[in-house]
Design an enzyme around this catalytic site. Structure first.
Site, PDB file in Angstrom:
ATOM      1  N   LYS A  71      43.806 -48.323 109.557  1.00 47.80           N
ATOM      2  CA  LYS A  71      44.803 -48.066 110.595  1.00 47.80           C
ATOM      3  C   LYS A  71      46.036 -48.886 110.272  1.00 47.80           C
ATOM      4  O   LYS A  71      45.956 -49.941 109.637  1.00 47.80           O
ATOM      5  CB  LYS A  71      44.238 -48.500 111.946  1.00 47.80           C
ATOM      6  CG  LYS A  71      44.931 -47.941 113.142  1.00 47.80           C
ATOM      7  CD  LYS A  71      44.239 -46.679 113.637  1.00 47.80           C
ATOM      8  CE  LYS A  71      44.830 -46.207 114.940  1.00 47.80           C
ATOM      9  NZ  LYS A  71      44.048 -45.148 115.567  1.00 47.80           N
ATOM     10  N   GLY A 100      47.013 -43.482 131.927  1.00 51.78           N
ATOM     11  CA  GLY A 100      47.891 -43.119 130.817  1.00 51.78           C
ATOM     12  C   GLY A 100      47.930 -41.605 130.727  1.00 51.78           C
ATOM     13  O   GLY A 100      46.881 -40.979 130.518  1.00 51.78           O
ATOM     14  N   ASN A 156      50.378 -38.202 125.282  1.00 54.10           N
ATOM     15  CA  ASN A 156      50.112 -36.990 124.500  1.00 54.10           C
ATOM     16  C   ASN A 156      48.701 -36.430 124.690  1.00 54.10           C
ATOM     17  O   ASN A 156      48.519 -35.254 124.959  1.00 54.10           O
ATOM     18  CB  ASN A 156      50.338 -37.275 123.014  1.00 54.10           C
ATOM     19  CG  ASN A 156      51.811 -37.480 122.722  1.00 54.10           C
ATOM     20  OD1 ASN A 156      52.660 -36.794 123.280  1.00 54.10           O
ATOM     21  ND2 ASN A 156      52.129 -38.442 121.863  1.00 54.10           N
ATOM     22  N   VAL A 157      47.707 -37.298 124.535  1.00 54.58           N
ATOM     23  CA  VAL A 157      46.326 -36.812 124.641  1.00 54.58           C
ATOM     24  C   VAL A 157      45.998 -36.478 126.097  1.00 54.58           C
ATOM     25  O   VAL A 157      45.480 -35.402 126.413  1.00 54.58           O
ATOM     26  CB  VAL A 157      45.320 -37.858 124.106  1.00 54.58           C
ATOM     27  CG1 VAL A 157      43.892 -37.374 124.323  1.00 54.58           C
ATOM     28  CG2 VAL A 157      45.554 -38.141 122.625  1.00 54.58           C
ATOM     29  N   ALA A 158      46.295 -37.416 126.985  1.00 54.57           N
ATOM     30  CA  ALA A 158      45.838 -37.257 128.371  1.00 54.57           C
ATOM     31  C   ALA A 158      46.516 -36.090 129.076  1.00 54.57           C
ATOM     32  O   ALA A 158      45.910 -35.464 129.945  1.00 54.57           O
ATOM     33  CB  ALA A 158      46.046 -38.554 129.144  1.00 54.57           C
ATOM     34  N   TYR A 159      47.752 -35.777 128.721  1.00 49.38           N
ATOM     35  CA  TYR A 159      48.399 -34.635 129.363  1.00 49.38           C
ATOM     36  C   TYR A 159      47.616 -33.343 129.034  1.00 49.38           C
ATOM     37  O   TYR A 159      47.310 -32.545 129.925  1.00 49.38           O
ATOM     38  CB  TYR A 159      49.864 -34.506 128.935  1.00 49.38           C
ATOM     39  CG  TYR A 159      50.594 -33.451 129.732  1.00 49.38           C
ATOM     40  CD1 TYR A 159      51.149 -33.753 130.978  1.00 49.38           C
ATOM     41  CD2 TYR A 159      50.693 -32.145 129.262  1.00 49.38           C
ATOM     42  CE1 TYR A 159      51.789 -32.766 131.731  1.00 49.38           C
ATOM     43  CE2 TYR A 159      51.324 -31.159 130.010  1.00 49.38           C
ATOM     44  CZ  TYR A 159      51.872 -31.470 131.227  1.00 49.38           C
ATOM     45  OH  TYR A 159      52.499 -30.493 131.976  1.00 49.38           O
TER      46      TYR A 159
END
Ligand SMILES: NC(=O)C1=CN([C@@H]2O[C@H](COP(=O)(O)OP(=O)(O)OC[C@H]3O[C@@H](n4cnc5c(N)ncnc54)[C@H](O)[C@@H]3O)[C@@H](O)[C@H]2O)C=CC1
Ligand SMILES: CC(C)CC(=O)C(=O)O
EC number: 1.4.1.9
Length: 364
Positions: free
Chosen positions: A80, A180, A183-186
């Site tokens: 990462k 939160g 991007n992912v959670a939306y």
């Protein structure tokens, strides 16, 4: 932090510091383990309070990728990057080009993608300097933004967790607290709303909250209040370590299932969830959809094949719950053992990844 002591303790291979005065690049690439293949993991851009905090984040995230990739059955190791800076103010083209050249210098030992604070556009700039980048624009034969696929995997994993906790995998009528809404959670909220879940959302970014409230008829709460709300499922989808000494006593949820990496502040917190009977979907299992999707690019991207593999997250989560019950161990430990067994099984026949001269990324 004594860096070599830390690296030795958790068996890290390499830590690379990248500095470019011209563009302001300050990046740390951490490569944890390449037993299974080149280290694949995203690049996070964040405003760290100190260099030590950034190094620690890179190291912890890289180790998580080793376990994530192993448990997902990918022939990839874990790495990462963190870039120190404010993604809203400090980005420039030269920065990502300079970073791309550093990645190229690693000759395939590390392949990057998006994470918090980086976008497909940033990956496209990195791609100007190196082939060792995934999640670039679909026009280049890539899979594009991994976030919606990560969200789909989390949704599937959440359903498996609901089956374990409530005896039914339907999320209809369930109250889900989402921390939160980036991007992912939306995207995750889109699936949850469609299935009839009731959403409670929070974010430090007011615009992100407003967007979710409007689109999903969600209830908004202040960032610190998300731990106290009455809900069935807590979905941590921001940064790590939110399951900790302070928050666990406040959680009312029966399930913890979200996209964030390194959700447990430490393994002790996974033990406490286990003792309290809270079902924890191990973070790196449930959020593997994005990496499964971008990893498919290494074979020439095929969306149907990739999504079929992402669907297996449902069964992997159920399998880990089964092992945890059989051995009476916390779910994080069951997942760790599964990942470690896979790495150990190939360690003897292969030590460190070496690029063998032909790589499908270079043929895109
Ligand atoms: N993007 C992907 O495909 C993958 C992401 N993840 C992990 O999922 C998490 C979310 O990633 P993305 O959606 O891509 O990032 P993002 O940056 O788009 O979203 C994160 C959101 O969390 C918010 N946030 C940060 N601190 C907060 C706090 N204390 N309280 C409430 N909200 C807070 C931010 O304002 C932002 O809206 C991260 O932990 C990431 O490492 C994991 C696997 C893949
Ligand atoms: C964003 C993903 C494609 C890779 C990654 O870094 C992760 O899964 O955390």
């Amino acid at each position: 932090m004594e860096i070599f002591t830390y690296m030795e303790k958790y068996d890290y291979e390499q830590l690379v510091f990248c500095q470019d005065k011209n563009s302001g690049l300050k990046a740390i690439i951490a490569i944890h383990d390449t037993t299974l293949g080149p280290a694949l993991g995203g690049t996070r851009m964040w405003t760290y309070n100190s260099e030590e905090e950034a190094i620690e984040d890179a190291l912890r995230l890289a180790k998580g990728m080793t376990y994530k990739n192993a448990a997902a059955g990918l022939n990839l190791g874990g790495g990462k990057t963190v870039i120190i800076g404010d993604p809203r103010k400090d980005k420039n083209t030269e920065m990502f080009r300079a970073f791309g050249r550093y990645i190229q210098g690693l000759n395939g030992r590390y392949i990057t993608a998006e994470d918090v604070g980086t976008t497909v556009e940033d990956m496209d700039i990195i791609h100007m300097e190196t082939d060792f980048v995934t999640g670039i624009s679909p026009e280049s034969g890539s899979s594009g933004n991994p976030s919606p696929v990560t969200a789909y995997g989390v949704y599937k994993g959440m359903k498996a967790s609901a089956l374990e906790a409530f005896g039914d995998d339907s999320l209809e009528g369930k109250t889900i607290a989402v921390q939160g809404v980036g991007n992912v959670a939306y995207s995750l909220c889109e699936y949850l709303h469609k299935e009839g879940a009731k959403l409670i959302v929070t974010d430090i970014n007011k615009a992100a909250v407003d967007r979710a409230v409007k689109a999903f008829d969600a209830r908004a709460v202040d960032p610190d209040d998300i731990y106290d709300v009455d809900c069935d499922i807590y979905a941590p989808c921001a940064l790590g370590a939110t399951v900790n000494d302070n928050t666990i006593p406040r959680l009312k949820a029966k399930v913890v299932a979200g996209s964030a990496n390194n959700q447990l502040a430490s393994t002790i917190h996974g033990d406490i969830l286990h003792e309290k009977g809270i079902i924890y979907a191990p973070d790196y299992l449930i959020n593997a959809g994005g990496v499964i999707n971008v990893a498919d690019e290494l074979n020439g991207y095929n969306e149907t094949r990739a999504m079929k593999k992402v669907d297996t997250i449902y069964d992997s989560i159920l399998k880990v719950f089964e092992i945890a019950k059989r051995d009476n161990i916390p779910t994080y430990l069951a997942a760790d053992r599964m990942a470690e067994e896979r790495i150990e099984s190939v360690r003897n026949s292969r030590s460190q990844f070496l690029l063998n001269g032909h790589h499908t990324l270079s043929r895109r």
